[in-house]
Design an enzyme around this catalytic site. Structure first.
Site, PDB file in Angstrom:
ATOM      1  N   HIS A  55       0.853  -1.189   0.000  1.00  0.00           N
ATOM      2  CA  HIS A  55       0.000   0.000   0.000  1.00  0.00           C
ATOM      3  C   HIS A  55       0.889   1.238   0.000  1.00  0.00           C
ATOM      4  O   HIS A  55       2.055   1.190   0.398  1.00  0.00           O
ATOM      5  CB  HIS A  55      -0.888   0.013   1.241  1.00  0.00           C
ATOM      6  CG  HIS A  55      -1.961  -1.019   1.226  1.00  0.00           C
ATOM      7  ND1 HIS A  55      -3.013  -1.016   2.107  1.00  0.00           N
ATOM      8  CD2 HIS A  55      -2.158  -2.114   0.433  1.00  0.00           C
ATOM      9  CE1 HIS A  55      -3.811  -2.037   1.873  1.00  0.00           C
ATOM     10  NE2 HIS A  55      -3.301  -2.724   0.860  1.00  0.00           N
ATOM     11  N   GLU A  57       1.023   3.804   1.913  1.00  0.00           N
ATOM     12  CA  GLU A  57       1.574   4.146   3.223  1.00  0.00           C
ATOM     13  C   GLU A  57       2.762   3.254   3.580  1.00  0.00           C
ATOM     14  O   GLU A  57       3.769   3.726   4.096  1.00  0.00           O
ATOM     15  CB  GLU A  57       0.509   3.987   4.322  1.00  0.00           C
ATOM     16  CG  GLU A  57      -0.751   4.784   4.105  1.00  0.00           C
ATOM     17  CD  GLU A  57      -1.873   4.004   3.428  1.00  0.00           C
ATOM     18  OE1 GLU A  57      -3.028   4.187   3.837  1.00  0.00           O
ATOM     19  OE2 GLU A  57      -1.595   3.229   2.495  1.00  0.00           O
ATOM     20  N   CYS A  85      -6.065   1.629   6.030  1.00  0.00           N
ATOM     21  CA  CYS A  85      -6.713   0.390   6.457  1.00  0.00           C
ATOM     22  C   CYS A  85      -6.106  -0.037   7.806  1.00  0.00           C
ATOM     23  O   CYS A  85      -5.177   0.598   8.310  1.00  0.00           O
ATOM     24  CB  CYS A  85      -6.493  -0.699   5.407  1.00  0.00           C
ATOM     25  SG  CYS A  85      -4.765  -1.239   5.263  1.00  0.00           S
ATOM     26  N   CYS A  88      -2.249  -0.666   7.638  1.00  0.00           N
ATOM     27  CA  CYS A  88      -1.448   0.553   7.572  1.00  0.00           C
ATOM     28  C   CYS A  88      -1.567   1.380   8.855  1.00  0.00           C
ATOM     29  O   CYS A  88      -0.598   1.979   9.302  1.00  0.00           O
ATOM     30  CB  CYS A  88      -1.848   1.372   6.353  1.00  0.00           C
ATOM     31  SG  CYS A  88      -1.421   0.555   4.795  1.00  0.00           S
TER      32      CYS A  88
END
Length: 173
Positions: A55, A57, A85, A88
């Site tokens: 992701h 992040e 999410c 993260c």
């Protein structure tokens, strides 16, 4: 309170989201900043890298930690176009990021206040300052447009496959 500084970095994250979209990824971008210095940047690359943890992040934080040579990112701010999410959000807590600024809320998997609030959970050993909604409409529109386009492409592909599977009727002469 939103500053020009915050707007600058969120616009930077939006530009990174465009990179994700150009690669066929969900358009999310993230930047990690400390004292006005960019330490890490990332955009979604889960499909491209065959890595469910890739992701925006995650990539930005890994890059920043490597750059400073420390897994603790004290006094840093993460700017991201979509609410993190749970995975993260946990990373933000463990890496001790001070502040999270995000654009669009995620009503399905958001873990910074929408579905869960991992980043401010009082039982955890670290809580983040959170500012949500920065350039929210622009961030949300980017995601909505992407998914609308993707659904239309999938529908067209299914129609094409359906037409190709219809056997041709041979006429008897």
């Amino acid at each position: 309170m939103t500053t020009d500084y915050d707007l600058y970095w969120m616009q930077y994250a939006l530009a990174l989201a465009d990179k994700a979209e150009q690669s066929g990824e969900i358009p999310v971008g993230a930047v990690l900043v400390k004292d006005g210095v960019l330490l890490g940047e990332g955009w979604n690359q889960s499909i491209q890298l065959n890595d469910p943890s890739a992701h925006a992040e995650m990539i930005a934080i890994r890059q920043a930690a490597e750059k400073i040579g420390n897994y603790r990112l004290i006094d840093c701010t993460l700017y991201v176009t979509l609410e993190p999410c749970a995975m993260c959000a946990g990373l933000l807590v463990h890496s001790r990021v001070k502040r999270l600024v995000f654009g669009a809320k995620d009503a399905k998997t958001g873990a910074a206040g929408s579905v869960l609030d991992i980043v401010r959970h009082p039982v955890l050993n670290h809580q983040l300052e959170v500012q949500d909604g920065l350039l929210a409409q622009q961030c949300a529109d980017k995601l909505s447009d992407f998914f609308r386009r993707r659904r239309a492409e999938q529908k067209a592909l299914k129609q094409q496959e359906k037409q190709q599977s219809i056997p041709e009727v041979q006429l008897k002469q």
